[in-house]
Design a protein around this motif. Structure first.
Motif, PDB file in Angstrom:
ATOM      1  N   ASN A  68       0.942  -1.235  -0.023  1.00  0.00           N
ATOM      2  CA  ASN A  68       0.122  -0.194  -0.079  1.00  0.00           C
ATOM      3  C   ASN A  68       0.972   1.344   0.070  1.00  0.00           C
ATOM      4  N   ARG A  69       2.155   1.385   0.657  1.00  0.00           N
ATOM      5  CA  ARG A  69       2.977   2.477   0.747  1.00  0.00           C
ATOM      6  C   ARG A  69       3.482   2.799  -0.606  1.00  0.00           C
ATOM      7  N   GLU A  72       0.806   4.294  -2.671  1.00  0.00           N
ATOM      8  CA  GLU A  72       0.731   5.737  -2.521  1.00  0.00           C
ATOM      9  C   GLU A  72       2.001   6.691  -2.887  1.00  0.00           C
ATOM     10  N   GLU A  73       3.302   5.990  -3.013  1.00  0.00           N
ATOM     11  CA  GLU A  73       4.468   6.834  -3.330  1.00  0.00           C
ATOM     12  C   GLU A  73       4.422   6.700  -4.901  1.00  0.00           C
ATOM     13  N   GLU A  75       1.689   7.066  -6.690  1.00  0.00           N
ATOM     14  CA  GLU A  75       0.700   7.994  -6.825  1.00  0.00           C
ATOM     15  C   GLU A  75       1.359   9.329  -6.683  1.00  0.00           C
ATOM     16  N   GLN A 148      -1.201  13.874  -0.527  1.00  0.00           N
ATOM     17  CA  GLN A 148      -0.725  12.530  -0.865  1.00  0.00           C
ATOM     18  C   GLN A 148       0.628  11.950  -0.002  1.00  0.00           C
ATOM     19  N   ARG A 151      -1.052  10.788   3.017  1.00  0.00           N
ATOM     20  CA  ARG A 151      -1.701   9.341   2.843  1.00  0.00           C
ATOM     21  C   ARG A 151      -0.462   8.230   3.118  1.00  0.00           C
ATOM     22  N   ILE A 152       0.751   8.615   2.397  1.00  0.00           N
ATOM     23  CA  ILE A 152       1.834   7.934   2.702  1.00  0.00           C
ATOM     24  C   ILE A 152       2.307   7.658   4.354  1.00  0.00           C
ATOM     25  N   THR A 155      -0.173   5.315   5.959  1.00  0.00           N
ATOM     26  CA  THR A 155       0.246   3.850   5.858  1.00  0.00           C
ATOM     27  C   THR A 155       1.072   3.512   6.866  1.00  0.00           C
TER      28      THR A 155
END
Length: 260
Positions: A68-69, A72-73, A75, A148, A151-152, A155
């Motif tokens: 997941n991380r 997000e990275e 993204e 963003q 979000r990282i 996570t």
């Protein structure tokens, strides 16, 4: 053609059957606690707590959070490259022929129609570029990047919180296993001694040196010792299996040998 189709169909059926019959290898093989004798528990040594903590980092849940991380990275990289949307390039190329038809009428005593055709091959091409900046995206770009990044961070916080909870569970199971192991060693020694004493009492009863009432009391002592041992053994096995599940570390197989 029909034979080729039949052959391919047969190969697909064979592959599907092989995939169904081949068993999937287990990711982790847990200890078989039924193979342990009281002597094995007496000699059992638990792995160091820090080793179990470190092995827990290889749990599947860690891979889930790391995946997941990484998403997000990636993204975040996409958000940072959004400025490329402001530029647009276009190009096209055409090729063909154009024909021109002319028809003339001569006004004389004898009407004459004449038709002429001219044509040539032609090609067209053009290249262009355009630049536009959406005002809302321009002012929100920095905010989107910060969101963003958050979000990282979230996570990573989720993974750290999960690992803290996991460590607390490992500590609880480890301390319970240490406590139950200490009790079990005493219970195992008491059970072995009670069984040996009962065998001696049984021999004395056969030889007439002991009456039935004394033999019965000794049997009751043996039964109580066995029940206490089995109860503690059940609690210890539960703690050991929880440790193996939480840490993916074989504990029994490395520390004790199966009874013959």
């Amino acid at each position: 053609m029909k034979k080729v189709v039949i052959t391919l169909w047969a190969l697909l059926i064979a592959a599907a059957a092989a995939a169904q019959t081949e068993p999937t290898a287990p990711e982790f093989e847990y200890s078989d606690l039924q193979q342990l004798a009281p002597e094995d528990y007496i000699n059992l040594q638990l792995p160091p707590l820090h080793t179990l903590m470190e092995n827990a980092r290889h749990a599947p849940q860690v891979g889930y959070y790391e995946s997941n991380r990484e998403i997000e990275e990636r993204e975040l990289k996409t958000v940072r490259r959004n400025w490329m949307h402001y530029f647009k390039l276009n190009a096209n190329y055409n090729y063909g022929s154009s024909d021109i038809y002319n028809q003339n009428y001569q006004d004389s005593s004898i009407p004459v129609w004449t038709t002429t055709t001219t044509g040539r091959d032609q090609s067209w091409w053009n290249v262009g570029a355009s630049f536009s900046i959406p005002i809302d995206e321009l002012f929100n770009r920095r905010n989107k990047i910060k969101q963003q990044k958050k979000r990282i961070e979230n996570t990573q916080y989720d993974m750290d919180r999960w690992y803290d909870d996991l460590r607390l569970k490992i500590i609880d199971s480890y301390t319970s296993a240490v406590q139950q192991l200490s009790i079990l060693r005493s219970a195992a020694e008491a059970m072995i001694a009670a069984q040996a004493q009962y065998r001696m009492s049984e021999a004395d009863f056969i030889n007439g040196k002991l009456d039935a009432q004394a033999l019965s009391r000794q049997k009751s002592i043996e039964n109580v010792a066995i029940r206490e041992y089995e109860q503690v053994r059940s609690n210890l096995n539960n703690a050991l299996l929880r440790l193996e599940v939480l840490t993916h570390t074989p504990i029994i197989n490395k520390s004790a040998k199966p009874a013959k």
